[in-house]
Design a protein around this motif. Sequence first.
Motif: not given
Length: 87
Positions: A53-57, A62-65, A72-75
Amino acid sequence: MSFEELQKWRLYDAETPIDDIHTHHLPSATTSAVLANCHRDPKKRRDPYTADDFLPPWKELGDVGTPVSAQELTEKLRQVQDLNNNY
């Protein structure tokens, strides 16, 4: 740890890397889950928190890059605000 043991670990890591994207985040995610469960209200959240629940999604985005859209960021930020408002 002896120098020979360190060399063996380096060879092992080169063949089967033990470092993935979550390895660096797992200790803090585990600590966060423990703290959240200490303060969790079972009436509001029946299931206990886990480190996931606390790991980055990364998997969700998708890929880190991969660039993340502003929408998406706003959501994601709205979801965090909603979680914070529940406490």
